[in-house]
Design an enzyme around this catalytic site. Structure first.
Site, short mmCIF file in Angstrom:
data_model
loop_
_atom_site.label_atom_id
_atom_site.label_comp_id
_atom_site.label_asym_id
_atom_site.label_seq_id
_atom_site.Cartn_x
_atom_site.Cartn_y
_atom_site.Cartn_z
CE LYS A 167 -1.94 -1.16 7.73
NZ LYS A 167 -3.11 -1.56 6.90
CB SER A 177 -2.52 0.52 3.85
OG SER A 177 -3.35 -0.38 4.57
CB SER A 205 -4.57 -2.81 3.11
OG SER A 205 -4.90 -1.58 2.52
#
Lengths: 452, 452
Positions: free
Chosen positions: B85, B154, B178
């Site tokens: 990420k 996210s 997330s």
């Protein structure tokens, strides 16, 4: 017991008393009786004790003597009495936190540190007077050197009792300057370890990032001795980390391999707040140390430290004492009530930023400790001020409390019959070397006096 | 490379790929080439990757193959590509945190977890798309099952890339929901370990009491395999504690000594927010489990949990992102700017009280775990909603994130061609048993299907 014997017993350091008890030359009962005699004589004047149960203290001492007689293994404080600040939970005495709001409060369990003292063989002699909820509002205790003066606070009774030879050791706490300042004013050794070294489970919470358990004794060896008994890891205090057991007492008594060099730091409030007698004394001290001492200015960024300490303390006072104020508004002093109200409006952003800045400042301090073995700085603005309406200012302590660094005050100075201290400061977790450097300083200055 | 070979390679789990590489049956270069081929075909649609450097990825793979050829010891992920990420620092790729305010930002160091992956032999394939600063404002990624739907956030790119077989493993983070929500929406395994199990050094800070690194894979074994590589103690993450190394993968694959019993907890938002398809699916699931599942109501005190999570997250968003907003106001989305402003007024008292309540609620949860082996509850309100204007709601995740408990979502449910997950929850630090119980559930339900 004859006066001379009482006088001899109450004058013993904890280390000497423990050694004599271990050898069988004195008993714990003798020592505790002597302490109780001294308290009976003097506590009407000094007012150091909040809860005292002579029968129970003697019962503990008899048990300690019985165990020794049976050759049961004994701890490093076997038979030695200790005073406990009345914000530290004890199952055998009430714990009233210096506030009528907690009058009669009886904990069911001992604080972790009280358990540790019992494990070490100590006698819990009684509970010592604290200011209101261990903040600033004074209680009744007087300075044993002159009862018209404050003993300092918030660990007022612990400092005064040790200074007045009512007990060889006592435990206190420091959130602003509550160990080092009263030790300075009362003329005893006060040691505030690195934040997170002694468990606070069962100790009144005021501001967890600041609250630090500290100890009082009449020798440097003694503060190392009792602190060594208190540093076991306690996972319930989430600010602690598992570490190897400390050897503070042994290290403190060792000769440093190289003579230490001290950084004389005037600390931010020096110009405005240090008394003339303090300025003169530290000037002479720096001269006496010669090449072993340089004056060092902390970078201006350290000026914010005092405000950060106050911000964290005030916000947490609102958190922890706000509910007490809400429940018992008449039981809380006006200044504390105002501080609680102030704290309610402090934002989480400011609070958490204040915690972050502590790490930044410690990184700056580490640069000082790369070049110097310890910081030397006043323990208080001067000797104990007259009157007991305040316990004096923590302005020479709050920065170091905020930084979490170990501090020790040495009763080396005096003015007008009142003692005051020289504070030494080390890097976080370098406590043993700090005490060793403190011992060097005492030896060095005492040798100097002999040469006069 | 032929299509069939690409298809076979990209379908491998990480555990199988690592075993084949270790045996020399495939090479890391073959696996990485297959992943890059898949990405080249599909990422125009899915938009999961933020930074990808095929040459660099292949160079890493060649080095891994060379090391294996030289018989150098290999780690558990030797030669296996992983997606990271883009809020996790990488020295080999930019790390832009999903915000134009950090466009072009190039860290000098790898995050601790990236170092750990390299130690384990993994190939850092590239950086995956995140929402703005890992909060709610969506980015461009699409759900690989239907590009008209959100992948969740996210950790949007990490979930979508694993689901679309672009990479067998990816790392994400969860502050609200997330990891678990995008894993649910994308139909992969998502595992959020106990808070404090994986170091966050070098990971964008949003709210330290909540921020948790989590992982994505296409099998339960795979999420255990990669998590085991990430749990080494890092003293720079002050929320971590030293612990023995985890054995998540091995434990996850074991048969439980006794069949587990699940507590079906509808969780506070169930009535209002769970979609009908979710309510039906969980009713059927509970029926299928029979005696192995009881419906359990959490005490009403748990209703505050969602608010506490939001309070901590909002206050810390103000602290960590407020300075970004101040410096680059046009770079921050309006909803995030509003949240930052909201957070500035949260008090320290409320923030610290919210932290305390977490411990109280966990004590309540421990009573559930005395009677049940795991909680079973939705991973999301339902399948991925249509549109990419939002990434869906974290309302079925935020309580568990706040409590710091381990969560795993299993891709067992489907509606209208879109997957959604069954979330299992365990007690803090009981992660290995949680994964073992999750594996039992998968086996049990799969066996049940075979019997139909």
């Amino acid at each position: 017991m004859e006066d001379a014997q009482v006088s001899q017993l109450i004058g013993l350091t904890a280390a000497d008393a423990a050694a004599l008890i271990a050898k069988g030359e004195i008993t714990s009962v003798m020592l505790v009786e002597a302490c109780l005699t001294r308290i009976a004589e003097r506590d009407e004047t000094v007012l150091a004790w909040e809860h005292l149960d002579p029968d129970y203290a003697l019962a503990q001492a008899r048990m300690a003597d019985d165990r020794r007689a049976q050759d049961t293994a004994t701890g490093p404080l076997h038979g030695v009495p200790v005073g406990i600040k009345d914000i530290i939970d004890t199952r055998d005495y009430p714990t009233e936190n210096g506030t009528p709001a907690h009058s009669g409060r009886q904990p069911g369990d001992d604080a972790a540190l009280v358990n540790a003292l019992k494990d070490a063989g100590a006698i819990i002699l009684g509970k010592t007077v604290t200011t209101e909820l261990a903040v600033f509002h004074p209680n009744r205790t007087r300075n044993p050197h002159n009862p018209e003066h404050t003993p300092g606070g918030s660990s007022s009774g612990s400092a005064a009792a040790v200074a007045d030879r009512m007990v060889p050791l006592a435990v206190g706490t420091q959130t602003g300057g509550s160990v080092i300042r009263p030790a300075s004013f009362c003329g005893v050794y006060g040691y505030k370890p690195t934040h997170g070294m002694i468990s606070r489970t069962g100790v009144l919470m005021q501001a967890p990032p600041l609250d630090t358990v500290g100890v009082f004794g009449r020798s440097l060896e003694d503060v190392g001795l009792i602190a060594d008994c208190l540093t076991a890891y306690d996972p319930r205090d989430t600010w602690m980390r598992p570490r190897s057991r400390t050897r503070l007492r042994d290290t403190a008594m060792q000769e440093p391999p190289v003579d230490p060099v001290f950084a004389f730091v005037k600390s931010p409030p020096w110009e405005e707040f240090a008394e003339d007698v303090t300025k003169e004394a530290f000037s002479e001290l720096a001269d006496a140390l010669g090449d072993q001492c340089d004056e060092v200015d902390l970078p201006p960024v350290f000026d914010v430290g005092l405000n950060m300490q106050k911000l964290i303390q005030t916000a947490d006072i609102a958190k922890f004492y706000g509910p007490i104020l809400a429940k018992a508004p008449d039981a809380i002093s006006k200044p504390l009530a105002e501080r609680i109200e102030d704290g309610k409006s402090i934002t989480a952003v400011d609070y958490n930023s204040a915690l972050d800045i502590c790490e930044t400042l410690n990184a700056g301090l580490d640069e000082v400790f790369e070049r110097y073995d310890a910081i030397i700085t006043p323990a208080s603005a001067g000797p104990a001020p007259k009157g007991i309406e305040t316990t004096g200012s923590a302005i020479f302590n709050a920065l170091w409390t905020y930084l979490g660094v170990p501090c020790v005050t040495l009763p080396l100075l005096e003015d007008g019959g009142l003692p005051f201290g020289v504070q030494l400061i080390g890097a976080r977790h370098d406590d043993a070397r700090l005490l060793r450097n403190a011992n060097w300083l005492i030896q060095h200055l005492t040798d100097g006096e002999d040469e006069d």
